[in-house]
Write a protein that holds these residues in place. Sequence first.
Motif, short mmCIF file in Angstrom:
data_model
loop_
_atom_site.label_atom_id
_atom_site.label_comp_id
_atom_site.label_asym_id
_atom_site.label_seq_id
_atom_site.Cartn_x
_atom_site.Cartn_y
_atom_site.Cartn_z
N LEU A 1 0.81 -1.21 0.00
CA LEU A 1 0.00 0.00 0.00
C LEU A 1 0.85 1.27 0.00
CD1 LEU A 1 -2.63 -1.06 2.70
CD2 LEU A 1 -2.84 -1.25 0.21
N ASP A 2 2.00 1.22 0.67
CA ASP A 2 2.81 2.42 0.79
C ASP A 2 4.21 2.01 1.25
OD1 ASP A 2 3.49 5.04 0.69
OD2 ASP A 2 2.36 5.65 2.47
N PHE A 3 5.15 2.94 1.21
CA PHE A 3 6.50 2.69 1.69
C PHE A 3 7.11 4.01 2.15
CE2 PHE A 3 6.91 3.73 -2.78
CZ PHE A 3 7.98 4.61 -2.82
N LYS A 4 8.15 3.91 2.95
CA LYS A 4 8.90 5.09 3.38
C LYS A 4 10.36 4.69 3.59
CE LYS A 4 7.62 4.52 8.26
NZ LYS A 4 7.02 5.11 9.44
N PRO A 5 11.26 5.64 3.36
CA PRO A 5 11.04 7.05 3.00
C PRO A 5 10.54 7.20 1.56
CG PRO A 5 13.38 6.51 2.97
CD PRO A 5 12.70 5.32 3.51
N LYS A 6 9.70 8.20 1.35
CA LYS A 6 9.13 8.47 0.02
C LYS A 6 10.12 9.30 -0.78
CE LYS A 6 5.30 7.79 -0.99
NZ LYS A 6 4.65 6.71 -1.75
N GLN A 7 11.12 8.62 -1.35
CA GLN A 7 12.12 9.29 -2.16
C GLN A 7 12.29 8.55 -3.47
OE1 GLN A 7 14.81 10.06 1.80
NE2 GLN A 7 15.85 10.22 -0.15
N ALA A 8 12.62 9.29 -4.50
CA ALA A 8 12.80 8.68 -5.81
C ALA A 8 14.12 7.93 -5.89
CB ALA A 8 12.73 9.74 -6.91
N GLU A 9 15.13 8.38 -5.15
CA GLU A 9 16.43 7.73 -5.16
C GLU A 9 16.95 7.54 -3.74
OE1 GLU A 9 19.08 10.00 -7.57
OE2 GLU A 9 18.48 9.00 -9.43
N ASP B 1 10.77 0.80 4.64
CA ASP B 1 9.70 0.20 5.45
C ASP B 1 8.43 0.14 4.61
OD1 ASP B 1 11.47 0.12 7.57
OD2 ASP B 1 10.86 2.09 8.33
N LEU B 2 7.73 -0.98 4.68
CA LEU B 2 6.56 -1.20 3.82
C LEU B 2 5.29 -1.27 4.63
CD1 LEU B 2 8.01 -4.00 1.48
CD2 LEU B 2 8.15 -1.52 1.21
#
Length: 280
Positions: free
Chosen positions: A222-230, A238-239
């Motif tokens: 559903l989501d992950f973090k950190p929300k970064q492109a690279e 973390d999921l």
Amino acid sequence: MLKYIFTNKYFYIILAGLVVFIAASIFIADKWILPSYTNYNEGITVPDVTKVSLEEAETLLTDYGLRFEVAERRANAAYPADYVIDQNPTASIIVKPNRKIYLTVNTEVKPQVEVPKVVDFSLRNAEIQLQNYGLKVGSRSYESNRFKNVVLRQSIPAGTTVEKGAVVDLVISDGLGDRMVTVPEIVGLRLSEAQVKLREAGLNVGEVQFRPTRDILPNTVLDFKPKQAELREGETLDLTISERFEVKEESEGGAVIIDSTGTSSNTPPDSLNNQSDLNK
């Protein structure tokens, strides 16, 4: 008969003589016999025979009235061959004459061992392996690599024959690469598929949290973090993962419904669920 014995004066004379004899025997044994047997009040101060040759130690201990035995032979680069490394009892201890002194002597020929291969081992396993071979772990330096605490190089190549106790330096991976990688699109994938994609990109999966959902299949990202492109190679994401949504009834007797006439009725849970589905 007993009355005759206890009223006879010779009985008491014999008893008194026996008591005197026992007391005299104890006194003589304490003053002369036991001290002579145990060398009472006699003691020898153990000399220091470390850092001398075994031959010199033998002469010195014999002159002091002591015996010796070589208890162990051990390699020590700080001493010449056949020199005494340690002794027991230690120097300056007072012992009885003829006491045996146990010596540890430096070996003339140092044992040889073959260096094992520890590259690609974890740091902990590499340390255990080297210690099992009688080798020492020296310096630990770190280099960028996406795998953490893995041996990348060893200072002495595997298969090399060295003296036991030699030092092997290790180069260890720090768990972080030296390049930036693009975070793959994993939202909407199953957990197993997301793990594969992240591993291929050089990233790791960290904490996994679950969130109940109604319309999404379980084990979907559903989501992950950190929300970064690279991210830097070797970093962790973390999921948040979907799990089955389950409605828990507070009472198994069903819900109470009030109709338009004001009459109450107890509706079973199944019929309540059916009614809810119809209202949708």
